[in-house]
Design a protein around this motif. Structure first.
Motif, PDB file in Angstrom:
ATOM      1  N   TRP A   1      -8.901   0.321  -7.117  1.00 37.95           N
ATOM      2  CA  TRP A   1      -9.749  -0.844  -7.369  1.00 37.95           C
ATOM      3  C   TRP A   1     -10.625  -1.240  -6.197  1.00 37.95           C
ATOM      4  CZ3 TRP A   1     -10.238  -1.255 -12.252  1.00 37.95           C
ATOM      5  CH2 TRP A   1      -9.179  -0.849 -13.070  1.00 37.95           C
TER       6      TRP A   1
ATOM      7  N   TYR B   1     -12.383   3.364  -5.059  1.00 38.89           N
ATOM      8  CA  TYR B   1     -12.970   3.983  -6.260  1.00 38.89           C
ATOM      9  C   TYR B   1     -14.360   3.437  -6.566  1.00 38.89           C
ATOM     10  CZ  TYR B   1     -12.631   6.187 -10.887  1.00 38.89           C
ATOM     11  OH  TYR B   1     -12.825   6.982 -11.991  1.00 38.89           O
TER      12      TYR B   1
ATOM     13  N   LEU C   1      -8.560  -8.062  -2.863  1.00 39.33           N
ATOM     14  CA  LEU C   1      -8.800  -8.833  -4.094  1.00 39.33           C
ATOM     15  C   LEU C   1      -7.825  -9.986  -4.240  1.00 39.33           C
ATOM     16  CD1 LEU C   1      -9.203  -5.894  -6.656  1.00 39.33           C
ATOM     17  CD2 LEU C   1     -10.863  -6.798  -5.049  1.00 39.33           C
TER      18      LEU C   1
ATOM     19  N   GLN D   1      -5.892  10.873 -13.370  1.00 37.13           N
ATOM     20  CA  GLN D   1      -6.010   9.692 -12.532  1.00 37.13           C
ATOM     21  C   GLN D   1      -7.199   8.834 -12.971  1.00 37.13           C
ATOM     22  OE1 GLN D   1      -6.007  10.693  -8.361  1.00 37.13           O
ATOM     23  NE2 GLN D   1      -5.135   8.726  -7.778  1.00 37.13           N
ATOM     24  N   HIS D   2      -8.276   9.462 -13.429  1.00 40.79           N
ATOM     25  CA  HIS D   2      -9.440   8.707 -13.923  1.00 40.79           C
ATOM     26  C   HIS D   2      -9.142   8.061 -15.279  1.00 40.79           C
ATOM     27  CE1 HIS D   2     -12.369  10.075 -10.926  1.00 40.79           C
ATOM     28  NE2 HIS D   2     -11.698  11.208 -10.957  1.00 40.79           N
TER      29      HIS D   2
ATOM     30  N   ARG E   1      -6.386   7.130 -16.560  1.00 47.34           N
ATOM     31  CA  ARG E   1      -5.356   6.092 -16.562  1.00 47.34           C
ATOM     32  C   ARG E   1      -5.948   4.689 -16.493  1.00 47.34           C
ATOM     33  NH1 ARG E   1      -2.249   8.311 -12.371  1.00 47.34           N
ATOM     34  NH2 ARG E   1      -1.654   9.986 -13.745  1.00 47.34           N
ATOM     35  N   THR E   2      -7.081   4.520 -15.831  1.00 39.74           N
ATOM     36  CA  THR E   2      -7.625   3.171 -15.637  1.00 39.74           C
ATOM     37  C   THR E   2      -8.896   2.918 -16.456  1.00 39.74           C
ATOM     38  OG1 THR E   2      -8.782   3.988 -13.678  1.00 39.74           O
ATOM     39  CG2 THR E   2      -6.676   2.866 -13.314  1.00 39.74           C
TER      40      THR E   2
ATOM     41  N   GLU F   1      -9.207  -0.653 -18.316  1.00 45.71           N
ATOM     42  CA  GLU F   1      -9.443  -1.774 -17.408  1.00 45.71           C
ATOM     43  C   GLU F   1     -10.816  -1.672 -16.771  1.00 45.71           C
ATOM     44  OE1 GLU F   1      -6.834   0.199 -17.399  1.00 45.71           O
ATOM     45  OE2 GLU F   1      -4.995  -0.988 -17.526  1.00 45.71           O
ATOM     46  N   ARG F   2     -11.232  -0.446 -16.467  1.00 47.55           N
ATOM     47  CA  ARG F   2     -12.496  -0.224 -15.775  1.00 47.55           C
ATOM     48  C   ARG F   2     -13.689  -0.427 -16.711  1.00 47.55           C
ATOM     49  NH1 ARG F   2     -13.717   5.077 -14.542  1.00 47.55           N
ATOM     50  NH2 ARG F   2     -11.532   5.594 -14.751  1.00 47.55           N
TER      51      ARG F   2
ATOM     52  N   PHE G   1      -6.493  -9.717 -11.374  1.00 51.61           N
ATOM     53  CA  PHE G   1      -7.198  -8.455 -11.448  1.00 51.61           C
ATOM     54  C   PHE G   1      -7.023  -7.761 -10.110  1.00 51.61           C
ATOM     55  CE2 PHE G   1     -10.354  -5.255 -11.258  1.00 51.61           C
ATOM     56  CZ  PHE G   1     -10.400  -4.784 -12.541  1.00 51.61           C
ATOM     57  N   PRO G   2      -6.695  -6.468 -10.074  1.00 49.95           N
ATOM     58  CA  PRO G   2      -6.339  -5.618 -11.211  1.00 49.95           C
ATOM     59  C   PRO G   2      -5.057  -6.094 -11.893  1.00 49.95           C
ATOM     60  CG  PRO G   2      -5.783  -4.544  -9.137  1.00 49.95           C
ATOM     61  CD  PRO G   2      -6.555  -5.774  -8.790  1.00 49.95           C
TER      62      PRO G   2
ATOM     63  N   ARG H   1      -1.377  -6.612 -13.243  1.00 50.51           N
ATOM     64  CA  ARG H   1      -0.067  -6.433 -12.611  1.00 50.51           C
ATOM     65  C   ARG H   1       1.000  -6.481 -13.689  1.00 50.51           C
ATOM     66  NH1 ARG H   1       0.738  -7.814  -7.307  1.00 50.51           N
ATOM     67  NH2 ARG H   1      -1.102  -8.350  -6.105  1.00 50.51           N
TER      68      ARG H   1
ATOM     69  N   VAL I   1     -12.897  -9.470  -7.849  1.00 50.73           N
ATOM     70  CA  VAL I   1     -13.088  -8.070  -8.176  1.00 50.73           C
ATOM     71  C   VAL I   1     -13.970  -7.463  -7.094  1.00 50.73           C
ATOM     72  CG1 VAL I   1     -14.119  -6.501  -9.861  1.00 50.73           C
ATOM     73  CG2 VAL I   1     -13.052  -8.607 -10.645  1.00 50.73           C
ATOM     74  N   LEU I   2     -13.642  -6.235  -6.662  1.00 43.49           N
ATOM     75  CA  LEU I   2     -14.550  -5.553  -5.744  1.00 43.49           C
ATOM     76  C   LEU I   2     -15.491  -4.684  -6.562  1.00 43.49           C
ATOM     77  CD1 LEU I   2     -13.979  -4.209  -2.292  1.00 43.49           C
ATOM     78  CD2 LEU I   2     -15.051  -2.673  -3.944  1.00 43.49           C
TER      79      LEU I   2
ATOM     80  N   ILE J   1     -20.216   5.089 -11.904  1.00 42.70           N
ATOM     81  CA  ILE J   1     -19.666   4.739 -10.585  1.00 42.70           C
ATOM     82  C   ILE J   1     -19.931   5.879  -9.595  1.00 42.70           C
ATOM     83  CG2 ILE J   1     -17.600   4.000  -9.303  1.00 42.70           C
ATOM     84  CD1 ILE J   1     -18.375   1.994 -11.416  1.00 42.70           C
TER      85      ILE J   1
ATOM     86  N   SER K   1     -17.642   9.348 -13.512  1.00 39.75           N
ATOM     87  CA  SER K   1     -16.847   8.139 -13.735  1.00 39.75           C
ATOM     88  C   SER K   1     -17.756   6.955 -14.053  1.00 39.75           C
ATOM     89  CB  SER K   1     -16.037   7.831 -12.479  1.00 39.75           C
ATOM     90  OG  SER K   1     -15.419   6.577 -12.625  1.00 39.75           O
TER      91      SER K   1
ATOM     92  N   PHE L   1     -17.492  -0.892 -14.309  1.00 44.82           N
ATOM     93  CA  PHE L   1     -18.332  -2.075 -14.099  1.00 44.82           C
ATOM     94  C   PHE L   1     -19.018  -2.069 -12.753  1.00 44.82           C
ATOM     95  CE2 PHE L   1     -13.896  -3.197 -13.062  1.00 44.82           C
ATOM     96  CZ  PHE L   1     -14.041  -3.502 -11.710  1.00 44.82           C
TER      97      PHE L   1
END
Lengths: 365, 149
Positions: free
Chosen positions: A114, A117, A228, B10-11, B13-14, B17-18, B34-35, B37, B92-93, B117, B127, B130
C-alpha cells in the motif's frame, strides 16, 4: 559481504582481548542479504567465515533497525544468563546493485502493498513527514542543510566514514531535489559496511578490561508499518516509547547524556529524533542547530561519527556502528578532535522503516 | 520483492481493494481503516470488522514530488506522491495526477480515479488501481502535460 563482517569481527575480538573460543553466541543484523547479494542465512555464513562454525549464530531483521534489534537480542542473551560472551554484529553489502534496484529493495522496509506499490520511495515518505512538519511547526530548508553540514563535518574527522568531505550550507541547499523538499544532501548514502560489539556480564568483562562500558538499558518499540495508520506524521511514536523505557530502566535523565547517535537516514529524521527522544520540545530542534549545539564541543553533540548521512548507512550494520561510536566516545578514544570531553553517558537510536521499529540504547562508563 | 518483479498472485490478491478502494469498518467502535485489517487495533477480539467501500473523496494531508524512483515508476517522473485523508477518516498513499506538481497543496480537495499504476518490463503485469486528482473538475477542461496514462 563476508569480508566486511570478518573485518569488523576480527577487530572487535582483538580489541576486546578475548579469543575466538570464548565466543558462545553470535547475533547479526542484516536487512536483505537475499536481495542485495542473493545470500540469506547470513549469520551462519559469518560464523563460518570467522572460523567459529560451531557457535550458534542467528540473523535478526528489522529493516534499517536490524543492527539495533540484534544488539537487544545479544543483550538479552547475556542478561538471561544463558551465555557469557556474545557477539552483536551487523552487515550490509548494498552497492553490488544499481541505484534504482537499491531504492526498490529498501522500499521493502515500508508497506509493500500500500506504499511502495503506488510509487513511494524512501526519500518520498520521509519527504511527506518533512512537508507536514513544515506545515505544522514551520521549518526552514536552512535547518535541514545545517544537519547535513554538521554531519559531513563530523564525518571528515572519522577515518571510517563513507564521506569525509565537508560541505557548505549553500552546496546542500543547491543540490538536486530527490523528493521535494528533500535534496541530495538530505539523504544518507547507500553504503557497504559492518560493525561488531562484544557483550559480556560486567564481572566477566572485568577480567578483560579495567574500564568496561556498561549497557545501562536497551529498549525497542514498534508502530504501524505504513505511514497511513499514523495520527501524527511529525512524531515517531516508537522512538518516544523506546526512549521512555530506556531512560526509566537506566534511571538517568536527558540532561545526563553527553553524546548521542541518532538515526539520520534523512536530515528531517535527525530533528524528529532529538524531539522524540526528549532532548527538546516538538518543533524546537532547529534552535539547537541555529546555535551550533549539536557539534562536538556543543551542549548536545549529535552523530559525532558523521551519522548515517556522512558516516554511511549500511542498513544492517548501522545500529551496531552507533554503539561502536558511543563506546569510542566513552573510552575517550575518538580520533581527530571529535572526542567529546569527559563523555560519561551516551545514547544510540536506530530506526527501521519510517518508524515501525525503534531501538534506543543507553551506555555509560 | 520489488514491484518490477513481483508475481501474478501477489498482484491479484489486492485487486478488489485496489480497484474499488475497499477498507475495513469496525462495527463496534465505528473506526474505518485503510488498508483493510482483520483485527481492529482498538477493540481487538471484541471488535467486528466489515468491508467498506470508501467514497474516494478526500484532502491532501501531505505530499512530495518524486525525482528519483525505482525503475517501475521512472517513466512517470517527476510525479506527486501524497497522503490523502479520506472523508471517512483513513489516509491513503497515492499519486496525484491531472494537475501540475506545483499546484498540489496541503488541504487540496481530491477524488479517486482509476489509472495504470505501473507496467512490468518484458511483457509482465500491467497493474491498475487508484490515483487521485483535483476534485474541482479542472482536469477535464485543459491539457496539463502531467496526465499519467
Amino acid at each position: 559481504m563476508k569480508d566486511l563482517a570478518w573485518e569488523a569481527g576480527v577487530k572487535a575480538v582483538e580489541e576486546a582481548g578475548i579469543s575466538g573460543k570464548d565466543i558462545e553466541c553470535i547475533v547479526f543484523g542484516n536487512m536483505s542479504g537475499g536481495l542485495f547479494v542473493g545470500q540469506e542465512h547470513v549469520a551462519a555464513l559469518v560464523a563460518d567465515f570467522l572460523g567459529l562454525n560451531s557457535v550458534p549464530a542467528t540473523r535478526v531483521e528489522a529493516a534499517c533497525a536490524s543492527g539495533g534489534a540484534a544488539f537487544l537480542q545479544a543483550y538479552m542473551a547475556v542478561a538471561s544468563g544463558m551465555y557469557d560472551i556474545v557477539v552483536a554484529g551487523g552487515v550490509e553489502k548494498m552497492t553490488d546493485v544499481g541505484a534504482g534496484q537499491a531504492t526498490s529493495i529498501l522500499s521493502g522496509a515500508m508497506d509493500y502493498e500500500w506504499e511502495a506499490y503506488f510509487g513511494a520511495t524512501f526519500p518520498s515518505v520521509y519527504a511527506l513527514m518533512a512537508r507536514r512538519y513544515m506545515h505544522e511547526h514551520g521549518l526552514k530548508p536552512e535547518t535541514l542543510a545545517k544537519v547535513a553540514v554538521k554531519n559531513h563535518y563530523h564525518g571528515s574527522l572519522n577515518p571510517l566514514a563513507h564521506f569525509r568531505n565537508r560541505i557548505t550550507e549553500d552546496e546542500a541547499l543547491s543540490s538536486p531535489i530527490v523528493a521535494d523538499p528533500l535534496r541530495r544532501y538530505d539523504c544518507c548514502p547507500v553504503s557497504d559496511g559492518a560493525a561488531c560489539a562484544i557483550l559480556a556480564p560486567l564481572e566477566v568483562a572485568r577480567k578483560y578490561t579495567d574500564a568496561p562500558i556498561r549497557v545501562r538499558a536497551v529498549a525497542q518499540a514498534s508502530d504501524t508499518l505504513s505511514l497511513l495508520g499514523r495520527g501524527d506524521l511529525c512524531t515517531l511514536r516508537a522512538t518516544v516509547k523506546a526512549a521512555g523505557r530506556a531512560f526509566e530502566e537506566a534511571n538517568l535523565g536527558r540532561e545526563e547524556v553527553d553524546v548521542v547517535e541518532v538515526h539520520d537516514c534523512f536530515t528531517i529524521a535527525e530533528l524528529l529524533a532529538l524531539e522524540d527522544l526528549g532532548f527538546c520540545k516538538k518543533g524546537e530542534a532547529w534552535k539547537l542547530y541555529d546555535e551550533g549545539q549539536t557539534y562536538v564541543g556543543g551542549k548536545l553533540p549529535v552523530n559525532t561519527d558523521g551519522g548515517l548521512k556522512a558516516g554511511g548507512h549500511a542498513v544492517g550494520a548501522t545500529g551496531i556502528k552507533q554503539v561502536v561510536e558511543v563506546v569510542r566516545q566513552l573510552r575517550g578514544e575518538a580520533e581527530n578532535g571529535r572526542q567529546v570531553d569527559g563523555a560519561e553517558v551516551g545514547l544510540t537510536h536506530n530506526v527501521g522503516g519510517t518508524g515501525a521499529t525503534a531501538v534506543v540504547a543507553i551506555l555509560s562508563r | 520483492m520489488a514491484v518490477s518483479s513481483a508475481g501474478i498472485p501477489q498482484h491479484w490478491r489486492t485487486i478488489k481493494e485496489r480497484y474499488r478502494l475497499l477498507g475495513a469498518h469496525c462495527e463496534r467502535c465505528g473506526s474505518n481503516y485503510f488498508p483493510p485489517r482483520n483485527v481492529c487495533p482498538r477493540c481487538r477480539r471484541r471488535g467486528k470488522m466489515a468491508q467498506v467501500e470508501f467514497s474516494g473523496k478526500g484532502k491532501v494531508y501531505s505530499y512530495t514530488v518524486v525525482n528519483a524512483s525505482s525503475k517501475a515508476f521512472e517513466q512517470y517522473m517527476p510525479y506527486v506522491v501524497a497522503l490523502v485523508e479520506l472523508d471517512e477518516g483513513p489516509r491513503v498513499l497515492s499519486q496525484i495526477v491531472d494537475c501540475k506538481p506545483e499546484e498540489v497543496k496541503i488541504g487540496m480537495e481530491v477524488e479517486a480515479c482509476f489509472r495504470k499504476i505501473f507496467e512490468q518490463e518484458d511483457g509482465g503485469i500491467i497493474s491498475y488501481g487508484f490515483k487521485f486528482r483535483p476534485s474541482d473538475g479542472s482536469w477535464a477542461c485543459r491539457e496539463t502535460g502531467q496526465r499519467s496514462s
